[in-house]
Structures are given as structure tokens and as C-alpha cells.
Design an enzyme around this catalytic site. Structure first.
Site, mmCIF file in Angstrom:
data_model
loop_
_atom_site.group_PDB
_atom_site.id
_atom_site.type_symbol
_atom_site.label_atom_id
_atom_site.label_comp_id
_atom_site.label_asym_id
_atom_site.label_seq_id
_atom_site.Cartn_x
_atom_site.Cartn_y
_atom_site.Cartn_z
ATOM 1 N N LYS A 61 0.816 -1.213 0.000
ATOM 2 C CA LYS A 61 0.000 0.000 0.000
ATOM 3 C C LYS A 61 0.847 1.259 0.000
ATOM 4 O O LYS A 61 0.458 2.284 -0.561
ATOM 5 C CB LYS A 61 -0.959 0.022 1.194
ATOM 6 C CG LYS A 61 -2.123 -0.929 1.035
ATOM 7 C CD LYS A 61 -3.268 -0.551 1.965
ATOM 8 C CE LYS A 61 -4.463 -1.456 1.765
ATOM 9 N NZ LYS A 61 -5.501 -1.257 2.769
ATOM 10 N N LYS A 96 -6.559 -9.961 -8.310
ATOM 11 C CA LYS A 96 -7.698 -10.015 -7.392
ATOM 12 C C LYS A 96 -8.798 -9.029 -7.786
ATOM 13 O O LYS A 96 -8.485 -7.919 -8.226
ATOM 14 C CB LYS A 96 -7.203 -9.644 -5.983
ATOM 15 C CG LYS A 96 -7.607 -10.642 -4.927
ATOM 16 C CD LYS A 96 -7.028 -10.305 -3.585
ATOM 17 C CE LYS A 96 -7.839 -9.255 -2.877
ATOM 18 N NZ LYS A 96 -7.546 -9.163 -1.442
ATOM 19 N N LYS A 107 -11.680 -3.157 -5.173
ATOM 20 C CA LYS A 107 -12.337 -1.843 -5.240
ATOM 21 C C LYS A 107 -11.505 -0.847 -6.017
ATOM 22 O O LYS A 107 -12.009 0.104 -6.586
ATOM 23 C CB LYS A 107 -12.464 -1.243 -3.834
ATOM 24 C CG LYS A 107 -13.398 -1.923 -2.921
ATOM 25 C CD LYS A 107 -13.210 -1.393 -1.500
ATOM 26 C CE LYS A 107 -14.008 -2.246 -0.543
ATOM 27 N NZ LYS A 107 -13.789 -1.947 0.854
HETATM 28 P P1 AMP Z 1 -11.261 -5.042 1.731
HETATM 29 O O1 AMP Z 1 -12.250 -4.691 0.698
HETATM 30 O O2 AMP Z 1 -9.878 -5.249 1.165
HETATM 31 O O3 AMP Z 1 -11.302 -4.181 2.949
HETATM 32 O O4 AMP Z 1 -11.658 -6.500 2.228
HETATM 33 C C1 AMP Z 1 -12.773 -6.808 3.041
HETATM 34 C C2 AMP Z 1 -12.863 -8.324 3.159
HETATM 35 O O5 AMP Z 1 -13.153 -8.908 1.883
HETATM 36 C C3 AMP Z 1 -11.559 -8.997 3.639
HETATM 37 O O6 AMP Z 1 -11.852 -10.084 4.495
HETATM 38 C C4 AMP Z 1 -10.916 -9.468 2.358
HETATM 39 O O7 AMP Z 1 -10.047 -10.549 2.543
HETATM 40 C C5 AMP Z 1 -12.141 -9.845 1.505
HETATM 41 N N1 AMP Z 1 -11.852 -9.678 0.072
HETATM 42 C C6 AMP Z 1 -11.552 -8.525 -0.572
HETATM 43 N N2 AMP Z 1 -11.347 -8.738 -1.896
HETATM 44 C C7 AMP Z 1 -11.529 -10.073 -2.085
HETATM 45 C C8 AMP Z 1 -11.471 -10.936 -3.237
HETATM 46 N N3 AMP Z 1 -11.188 -10.470 -4.460
HETATM 47 N N4 AMP Z 1 -11.709 -12.244 -3.067
HETATM 48 C C9 AMP Z 1 -12.015 -12.745 -1.844
HETATM 49 N N5 AMP Z 1 -12.089 -11.999 -0.722
HETATM 50 C C10 AMP Z 1 -11.855 -10.683 -0.836
#
Ligand code: AMP
Ligand code: TRP
Length: 333
Positions: free
Chosen positions: A114, A198, A201
Site C-alpha cells: 500500500k 484479485k 475496489k
Molecule cells: P477489503 O475490501 O480489502 O477491505 O476486504 C474486506 C474483506 O473482503 C476482507 O476479508 C478481504 O479478505 C475480503 N476480500 C476482498 N477482496 C476479495 C477478493 N477479491 N476475493 C475474496 N475476498 C476478498
């Protein structure tokens, strides 16, 4: 065995299918097991480790709460709240930052990713982000933390902090080292435009992800445009693992239909992508649209969402402020 579950999601914009399959869908199954006590937090203090527009942040906090509820989290069964309403998180984070070692934080790969090339310009908050996460978990004596694979290292840090605190202050078992709960299947949903990246967002292409508040036309269009290869779908997992886009789309289908990947492989083996995509699009619309509609309905009632978060925070505060009181006593305040 009864489990105490804690997890958090950052309010940093549209939640997508990866968040749903990788995180929120599991939160709902864990909540629905009567042996579990679950706490789900909108981690707004984590969100500000990178610059946020205050107006957008407020909107995103409500939107994340709405996505939780629309996906099946029940604020009567689980505690749902946002982190900044409970002062113990910031207070606990300070005390634990005096336990965590620089060397431990220097190893965190998420910070390196990051912060990018110019580490000097990253916020101090971004650097100590994992300590705040440890406070979130340890303040509630959470035993199990459902997270994606990417958060495993932060969970290990939480365990190290708990163990060092207990040792340094000769207070065995005061802080509970948490266990990660990482799904074996579908832990990483990939971009619809590139099966090796992946779903995220922050991807500039809207076509790379399905958002939880997309309309059915958007869902259909994104699946239609999803990247594929030229071969018919394979008949075994070994072949599938060599074809990232096919693997991702079949994985999404399996997860949304709650069936093992092998069953999905059998169902579509030998078919071409266009007929599979039609089925996938139907399923995705069927699963996502009710969530999307509910999110949009909930967002119209800001008072309701604010009250869910405030009431959740009152319950969370009772637990966390008691733990902080004990922590302060142990530290010598
Ligand atoms: P974040 O949006 O990065 O804050 O992630 C929130 C939750 O969603 C966390 O537990 C991440 O590990 C999960 N997560 C985010 N992106 C993915 C993805 N592409 N596939 C699976 N899990 C995800
Ligand atoms: N760091 C987590 C993420 O980016 C979010 C988070 C903050 C969290 N505090 C937590 C997850 C506590 C689990 C437990 O996904």
C-alpha cells in the site's frame, strides 16, 4: 465449542462480489450457528489511514452497514457497529503499539504494497494499521477471525502481540491469541478482466468487478464481457487450474450456488463459455439483485442505519471498555 467471532470491513467504497464471497457470506453462516457470538465492525478508523473525502466516508460507512444487513447479517443476533464510535479501539491500539516491535511491523507485506515506492510519504497510521486491527480483535477476546488470505499475516501479528503482552505483564491468558478462519475454497475471487489479479475496489475498470449494488443489466453486461479463453470448459480440476479465467468463473458459480467445485465442473464440462455464462449471469442476478435492492432501500433510511450502528456500538462499548479498564490496571495506570 462456542466461538467468539470478530471481523471488520473497511468503508472504502463499493463492496463487490469478492467481498461478498470472500468475507460477508461467511459472516452470515457463522452468525447462523447458535454456538457463535459474532461481532462485525465497519472499520472506519482503518479507512482514514489513506486520505478520504469526509462526505464520501460517511456515505460509505452507511453503505457498508447496509451491505452487511442486506446480505443477511442480523443486528439482533450479531453486534454490528462502526469502530470510531467505541473509543476503546483507539485507546487499546496505543497501548498495544507499545508492545508491538518495529521489526514485526517492518515485515508486513500489506504496508509495503500500500505504501508503494515512496514509503516516506505513507501515513504513520498506515504503518501501525495492523496494531489497531489487533486491538479490535483482542478487546473482545475474539477466538476466531474470518478474513481473506491477505489478512493472515496481520492475524499472526495479533497473536504475537497478545502473547508478548501476557508474558511482559505476567498475566497469562489475559489477551486471547485469535485463530484465523480462512476459507479453503473461493478465498480469492479474481478480476473479471484478468484471472490472475484479485477483484478489487481499487481496479480502475468497472468491468473488472460486480458490485453488490449493481443493477441486473450491469451484472449481465459484466459477465457477458468477462474475459475467457477459446477452449470448451474442462472436465477436471487439474486442467481448470491452468485456466485462470475459467477457474474464477466456475468458482464464482460454485460459491453462489453453494455446491462443490467438482459438481460445477461436471455440470459444464465440454460446454462453451457462452452457454455457461448465460447460466452464471442468471445465478448472479438471482443472488445479487435482492442484496442490491435491499442495500438501496436501506440507504434511503439513514436514521435506521445510524441507529443500528449506535445501538451496536453501545453493546460493543460495554465489552471493550471493561477490557480497557483491566488492561490499564495491568499496565499500572
Ligand atoms: P477489503 O475490501 O480489502 O477491505 O476486504 C474486506 C474483506 O473482503 C476482507 O476479508 C478481504 O479478505 C475480503 N476480500 C476482498 N477482496 C476479495 C477478493 N477479491 N476475493 C475474496 N475476498 C476478498
Ligand atoms: N484489515 C482488514 C481488511 O483490510 C479489516 C479489519 C480491521 C479487520 N480490523 C479487523 C478484519 C479485525 C478482521 C478483524 O480486510
Amino acid at each position: 465449542m462456542s466461538k467468539k467471532i470478530f471481523s471488520g470491513v473497511q468503508p472504502t467504497g463499493n463492496l463487490h462480489l469478492g467481498n461478498y464471497i470472500g468475507a460477508i457470506k461467511n459472516f452470515v453462516s457463522l452468525q447462523n450457528d447458535p454456538n457463535n457470538f459474532c461481532i462485525y465492525c465497519v472499520v472506519d478508523l482503518h479507512a482514514i489511514t489513506v486520505k478520504q473525502n469526509p462526505f464520501e466516508l460517511k456515505k460509505n460507512i452507511r453503505e457498508t452497514a447496509a451491505a452487511f444487513i442486506a446480505s443477511g447479517l442480523d443486528y439482533k443476533k450479531s453486534i454490528i457497529f462502526n469502530q470510531s464510535l467505541v473509543p476503546a479501539h483507539a485507546e487499546g491500539s496505543w497501548m498495544l503499539s507499545c508492545i508491538a516491535r518495529m521489526g514485526w511491523l517492518n515485515r508486513m507485506t500489506q504496508f509495503k504494497e500500500k505504501a508503494g515506492k515512496d514509503k516516506e510519504k505513507a501515513s504513520v497510521g498506515l504503518y501501525i494499521y495492523p496494531v489497531l486491527m489487533a486491538a479490535d480483535i483482542l478487546l473482545y477476546d475474539a477466538t476466531h477471525v474470518p478474513v481473506g488470505e491477505d489478512q493472515k499475516q496481520h492475524l499472526e501479528l495479533s497473536r504475537d502481540i497478545a502473547n508478548k503482552f501476557n508474558l511482559d505483564f505476567d498475566s497469562p491468558n489475559f489477551l486471547t491469541p485469535p485463530e484465523p478462519l480462512i476459507q479453503k475454497n473461493f478465498a480469492r475471487i479474481m478480476s473479471l478482466k484478468d484471472g490472475t489479479k484479485k477483484m478489487s475496489k481499487s481496479d480502475p475498470s468497472e468491468l473488472s468487478r460486480i458490485n453488490l449494488n449493481d443493477t441486473s443489466d450491469q451484472v449481465l453486461n459484466k459477465i457477458k464481457k468477462a474475459k475467457t479463453d477459446n477452449d470448451p470448459l474442462p472436465d477436471n480440476q487439474n486442467e481448470l487450474s491452468k485456466r485462470p479465467e475459467a477457474e474464477n468463473l466456475l468458482g464464482i458459480y460454485s460459491s453462489l450456488s453453494d455446491q462443490p467445485l467438482n459438481t460445477t465442473i461436471k455440470e459444464f464440462s465440454g460446454q462453451n463459455f457462452s452457454s455457461f455464462k448465460e447460466k452464471l449471469a442468471d445465478l448472479a442476478v438471482h443472488k445479487i439483485l435482492p442484496i442490491s435492492k435491499e442495500i438501496n432501500k436501506l440507504l434511503k433510511d439513514e436514521n435506521f442505519l445510524d441507529n443500528v450502528l449506535i445501538e451496536g456500538a453501545e453493546k460493543a462499548n460495554q465489552i471493550a471498555s471493561e477490557k480497557i479498564k483491566q488492561l490499564k490496571k495491568i499496565v499500572g495506570f
